[in-house]
Write a protein that holds these residues in place. Structure first.
Motif, PDB file in Angstrom:
ATOM      1  N   MET A   1       0.855  -1.196   0.000  1.00  0.00           N
ATOM      2  CA  MET A   1       0.000   0.000   0.000  1.00  0.00           C
ATOM      3  C   MET A   1       0.884   1.237   0.000  1.00  0.00           C
ATOM      4  N   LEU A   2       0.474   2.250  -0.753  1.00  0.00           N
ATOM      5  CA  LEU A   2       1.223   3.505  -0.781  1.00  0.00           C
ATOM      6  C   LEU A   2       0.765   4.416   0.344  1.00  0.00           C
ATOM      7  N   TYR A   3       1.734   4.966   1.083  1.00  0.00           N
ATOM      8  CA  TYR A   3       1.461   5.981   2.107  1.00  0.00           C
ATOM      9  C   TYR A   3       1.900   7.326   1.536  1.00  0.00           C
TER      10      TYR A   3
ATOM     11  N   VAL B   1      11.128   5.497  -3.274  1.00  0.00           N
ATOM     12  CA  VAL B   1      11.189   5.706  -4.728  1.00  0.00           C
ATOM     13  C   VAL B   1      12.603   5.474  -5.260  1.00  0.00           C
ATOM     14  N   ASP B   2      13.627   5.596  -4.388  1.00  0.00           N
ATOM     15  CA  ASP B   2      15.002   5.389  -4.853  1.00  0.00           C
ATOM     16  C   ASP B   2      15.452   3.943  -4.692  1.00  0.00           C
ATOM     17  N   SER B   3      14.515   3.036  -4.409  1.00  0.00           N
ATOM     18  CA  SER B   3      14.843   1.620  -4.264  1.00  0.00           C
ATOM     19  C   SER B   3      15.294   1.040  -5.610  1.00  0.00           C
ATOM     20  N   GLY B   4      16.233   0.075  -5.545  1.00  0.00           N
ATOM     21  CA  GLY B   4      16.696  -0.587  -6.755  1.00  0.00           C
ATOM     22  C   GLY B   4      15.832  -1.753  -7.158  1.00  0.00           C
ATOM     23  N   SER B   5      14.618  -1.810  -6.663  1.00  0.00           N
ATOM     24  CA  SER B   5      13.698  -2.899  -6.988  1.00  0.00           C
ATOM     25  C   SER B   5      12.738  -2.470  -8.086  1.00  0.00           C
ATOM     26  N   THR B   6      12.025  -3.444  -8.661  1.00  0.00           N
ATOM     27  CA  THR B   6      10.998  -3.097  -9.645  1.00  0.00           C
ATOM     28  C   THR B   6       9.890  -2.272  -9.007  1.00  0.00           C
ATOM     29  N   CYS B   7       9.632  -2.480  -7.690  1.00  0.00           N
ATOM     30  CA  CYS B   7       8.626  -1.679  -6.974  1.00  0.00           C
ATOM     31  C   CYS B   7       9.018  -0.201  -6.973  1.00  0.00           C
ATOM     32  N   GLY B   8      10.312   0.065  -6.676  1.00  0.00           N
ATOM     33  CA  GLY B   8      10.780   1.440  -6.655  1.00  0.00           C
ATOM     34  C   GLY B   8      10.659   2.103  -8.010  1.00  0.00           C
ATOM     35  N   VAL B   9      11.015   1.362  -9.087  1.00  0.00           N
ATOM     36  CA  VAL B   9      10.918   1.916 -10.444  1.00  0.00           C
ATOM     37  C   VAL B   9       9.463   2.178 -10.812  1.00  0.00           C
TER      38      VAL B   9
ATOM     39  N   THR C   1       3.432  -4.279 -10.735  1.00  0.00           N
ATOM     40  CA  THR C   1       2.333  -3.583 -11.404  1.00  0.00           C
ATOM     41  C   THR C   1       1.693  -2.591 -10.446  1.00  0.00           C
ATOM     42  N   PRO C   2       1.633  -1.288 -10.809  1.00  0.00           N
ATOM     43  CA  PRO C   2       0.992  -0.293  -9.938  1.00  0.00           C
ATOM     44  C   PRO C   2      -0.492  -0.580  -9.783  1.00  0.00           C
ATOM     45  N   LEU C   3      -1.005  -0.295  -8.590  1.00  0.00           N
ATOM     46  CA  LEU C   3      -2.444  -0.400  -8.319  1.00  0.00           C
ATOM     47  C   LEU C   3      -3.016   1.005  -8.437  1.00  0.00           C
ATOM     48  N   ILE C   4      -3.866   1.212  -9.434  1.00  0.00           N
ATOM     49  CA  ILE C   4      -4.411   2.538  -9.726  1.00  0.00           C
ATOM     50  C   ILE C   4      -5.888   2.566  -9.352  1.00  0.00           C
ATOM     51  N   SER C   5      -6.281   3.561  -8.546  1.00  0.00           N
ATOM     52  CA  SER C   5      -7.677   3.680  -8.116  1.00  0.00           C
ATOM     53  C   SER C   5      -8.536   4.163  -9.271  1.00  0.00           C
ATOM     54  N   ARG C   6      -9.846   4.094  -9.087  1.00  0.00           N
ATOM     55  CA  ARG C   6     -10.781   4.546 -10.129  1.00  0.00           C
ATOM     56  C   ARG C   6     -10.659   6.041 -10.389  1.00  0.00           C
ATOM     57  N   SER C   7     -10.118   6.790  -9.384  1.00  0.00           N
ATOM     58  CA  SER C   7      -9.909   8.230  -9.582  1.00  0.00           C
ATOM     59  C   SER C   7      -8.554   8.533 -10.209  1.00  0.00           C
TER      60      SER C   7
ATOM     61  N   ARG D   1      -5.479   7.603  -8.985  1.00  0.00           N
ATOM     62  CA  ARG D   1      -4.362   7.739  -8.061  1.00  0.00           C
ATOM     63  C   ARG D   1      -3.667   6.395  -7.855  1.00  0.00           C
ATOM     64  N   LEU D   2      -2.335   6.430  -7.738  1.00  0.00           N
ATOM     65  CA  LEU D   2      -1.581   5.225  -7.412  1.00  0.00           C
ATOM     66  C   LEU D   2      -1.744   4.951  -5.923  1.00  0.00           C
ATOM     67  N   VAL D   3      -2.241   3.772  -5.584  1.00  0.00           N
ATOM     68  CA  VAL D   3      -2.534   3.467  -4.178  1.00  0.00           C
ATOM     69  C   VAL D   3      -1.714   2.302  -3.644  1.00  0.00           C
ATOM     70  N   GLY D   4      -0.989   1.590  -4.543  1.00  0.00           N
ATOM     71  CA  GLY D   4      -0.212   0.453  -4.061  1.00  0.00           C
ATOM     72  C   GLY D   4       0.508  -0.246  -5.191  1.00  0.00           C
ATOM     73  N   MET D   5       0.959  -1.482  -4.928  1.00  0.00           N
ATOM     74  CA  MET D   5       1.758  -2.243  -5.897  1.00  0.00           C
ATOM     75  C   MET D   5       1.509  -3.730  -5.671  1.00  0.00           C
ATOM     76  N   ILE D   6       1.486  -4.491  -6.780  1.00  0.00           N
ATOM     77  CA  ILE D   6       1.424  -5.941  -6.692  1.00  0.00           C
ATOM     78  C   ILE D   6       2.552  -6.509  -7.544  1.00  0.00           C
ATOM     79  N   SER D   7       3.322  -7.442  -6.975  1.00  0.00           N
ATOM     80  CA  SER D   7       4.508  -7.976  -7.647  1.00  0.00           C
ATOM     81  C   SER D   7       4.465  -9.497  -7.631  1.00  0.00           C
ATOM     82  N   THR D   8       5.051 -10.094  -8.668  1.00  0.00           N
ATOM     83  CA  THR D   8       5.208 -11.547  -8.704  1.00  0.00           C
ATOM     84  C   THR D   8       6.661 -11.872  -9.035  1.00  0.00           C
ATOM     85  N   HIS D   9       7.162 -13.033  -8.542  1.00  0.00           N
ATOM     86  CA  HIS D   9       8.578 -13.376  -8.633  1.00  0.00           C
ATOM     87  C   HIS D   9       8.729 -14.826  -9.107  1.00  0.00           C
TER      88      HIS D   9
END
Length: 593
Positions: free
Chosen positions: A89-91, A118-126, A165-171, A173-181
């Protein structure tokens, strides 16, 4: 055609037929294999769609958020044919992702990715930086992972490929992230990514719903726990909500008020106010800090301050009102008490002016009279000073003595004013030093005997306390307390009645010395005995037998002095039975008794 030729032609035809049959069988097998593969693919896609549909149904039915997060994540791992996964979840206040659910990778990695910047070297950060899906088919060859701690933790968990993959709300806004490995290098198929996008929308809706529920719960908690009454009503004045503070303030439960008219708590003579309020609301106006009176269930009238706002529906139409009622009864009482205090201060200043002018006027008149008499004596003969008679000298002496008495009175009044100001400012100083309480009491009594030789003052030292009574105290300040007690006793008791002073020890859980002054004056009513220690307070109807009434500061200052020594003051009195004012101060260890 020869028999051999015919045989060869027949064999050739048979071979062609067999080849055709074999080709037909092979094609049939290929078709059957393709059909089986297609059926398997369809079954897989059907299972994936059924899985997504089941997740969607569970979201509609609601339930435990953490369990739903895990179910969505499990579905994502299934449709992506991956080995591990995570959901975050994005804070927005931190612009960081926080882990909501994870599966498959090492706990140390989960701890490392608890928060992702946001400066993480992970796919989540990118993906957080770009707002788009980030893919790393092989983490060892991924440019943005080279030399990062994230790559170390991917290796720790055996992760060779990852997507976020970013989780985008109906409005939007980016609200979170879902990742698979994956444990091997892997490039997801487009079909898999399309299914993941469906799950991502569901996950975004779930996070938004959680935030909405939390915001609603927070608002409900505020409304429930608010000190102010918060009420909503229709434009017809029918109550639709009633919080616990409204129950406490007005005495009606929510069940008693919801669905009923708000006029129930409005006094009949103020019903027109509701018409004015409703008219203002229909016009879209907000009513702020409207002070009025409302009525509790038990008939009590309450002073309240109202703030009323229109409530609008999604189209902007006004459908009701939200009302906040604050009980200002205590504030009104405080204001009245402030007004009373101001009135008392005016009376105090009037009395102070009178009390200060009286000795000054007397001093001025006595000095003028003494001066005239001396001038007459000096001018009686031109050859030098006259032979003054004893009577003339005695009259001048008496004038001087009266002036001294007025000076002492004026000095006491001024000192009381100064001390009262110091107490009010918290600057009354107590300078403790070793001293003798018995001597302090004796000196105060001796001084009053000299000032009022016609009055009888008895002093008694209980249990042989004529010996020194050593304490740590401000001798001047305690002497001031004894003097205040004595002057009050002499002022308010008959001239032919003695004033008694006692010094004793009291053992009531602690060793303290008590000084008490008893008079045979009019006594003090019980309801006045607490207020008599207040600044400027004088008991109505009780007049002194001696000099002026004073400023009403002596006892107030005495209490501050004694409490500044860690002691306490007290009074024992009854109308017609005189009064005993006392104070106690603690005795240090080793005091001589």
């Amino acid at each position: 055609m020869s028999e051999s030729s015919e045989r060869r032609r027949t064999i050739t035809q048979l071979q062609q037929t067999v080849a055709a049959l074999e080709a037909e069988v092979a094609e049939r097998k290929r078709i059957e294999s393709a059909l089986r593969a297609s059926e398997a693919q369809l079954a897989t896609e059907l299972a994936d769609m059924q899985l997504i549909q089941r997740i969607n149904s569970q979201l509609i039915e609601e339930g435990n958020f953490d369990a739903l997060y895990q179910q969505i994540l499990d579905a994502a791992i299934a449709v992506m044919r991956s080995d591990m996964g995570s959901m975050q979840m994005l804070y927005p206040d931190r612009n960081e992702l926080r882990l909501l659910a994870w599966k498959g990778f090492a706990p140390a990695s989960a701890a490392f990715w608890e928060w992702v910047r946001v400066d993480s070297g992970s796919t989540c950060g990118v993906a957080l930086t770009t707002g788009e899906r980030a893919l790393a088919p092989d983490v060892e060859t991924c440019d943005f992972m080279v030399g990062t701690e994230d790559l170390d933790f991917y290796r720790l968990s055996g992760i060779k490929a990852v997507q976020s993959t970013p989780l985008i709300s109906r409005s939007g806004r980016l609200v979170g992230m879902i990742s698979t490995h994956w444990r091997e290098p892997h490039q997801p198929a487009e079909r898999e990514l399309r299914l993941l996008d469906v799950l991502a929308r569901q996950a975004a809706d779930l996070i938004e719903r959680k935030r909405t529920d939390e915001a609603s719960a927070h608002l409900a908690a505020i409304v429930t726990s608010a000190d102010d009454a918060i009420v909503s009503k229709t434009l017809d004045g029918i109550v639709t909500s009633w919080n616990s503070s409204a129950e406490r303030m007005f005495g009606y439960t929510a069940e008693e008020m919801i669905g009923k008219t708000i006029l129930r708590i409005i006094p009949p003579d103020r019903h027109d106010e509701e018409n004015f309020i409703l008219a203002s609301l229909r016009a879209g106006e907000r009513v702020e800090h409207f002070e009025t009176v409302r009525m509790a269930k038990d008939g009590r009238l309450l002073e309240v301050s109202l703030t009323i706002s229109p409530v609008r529906d999604n189209s902007g139409a006004i459908i009701g009102a939200s009302k906040i009622a604050r009980d200002i009864t205590e504030r009104k009482r405080t204001e009245e008490a402030l007004q009373e205090a101001n009135q008392r201060m005016d009376e105090f200043l009037h009395t102070a002016t009178h009390e200060l002018k009286t000795p000054l006027t007397a001093l001025q008149a006595n000095l003028q009279l003494a001066d005239r008499r001396l001038q007459r004596l000096l001018a009686a003969t031109p050859d030098g000073p006259p032979r003054t008679s004893r009577e003339a000298l005695e009259s001048v002496t008496q004038l001087v003595a009266r002036n001294q008495q007025q000076v002492r009175r004026l000095t006491r009044l001024v000192n009381d004013l100064v001390d009262a100001a110091r107490v009010q400012a918290g600057k009354l100083e107590i300078r403790s030093a070793p001293c003798d309480l018995a001597e302090i009491v004796w000196e105060a009594v001796t001084e009053q005997r000299a000032v009022r030789p016609e009055r009888e003052i008895h002093i008694e030292h209980a249990d042989g306390l004529e010996a020194p009574l050593r304490i740590e105290a401000d001798a001047d300040r305690l002497g001031q307390v004894v003097t205040n007690y004595l002057t009050n006793a002499l002022k308010y008791s008959p001239d032919d009645r003695a004033v008694e002073v006692t010094l004793c020890m009291v053992c009531d859980g602690a060793r303290v010395a008590r000084v008490a002054v008893r008079d045979e004056g009019p006594g003090i009513p019980a309801q006045e005995q607490k207020r008599i220690w207040e600044r400027g307070h004088r008991v109505a109807g009780i007049k002194p037998t001696g000099e002026g009434v004073g400023l009403g500061l002596g006892l107030y200052i005495s209490r501050q002095i004694v409490e500044g020594h860690g002691g306490r003051v007290g009074l024992e009195s009854a109308p017609g039975a005189g009064s005993t004012f006392w104070f106690e101060v603690p005795l240090p260890d080793g005091s001589v008794l």
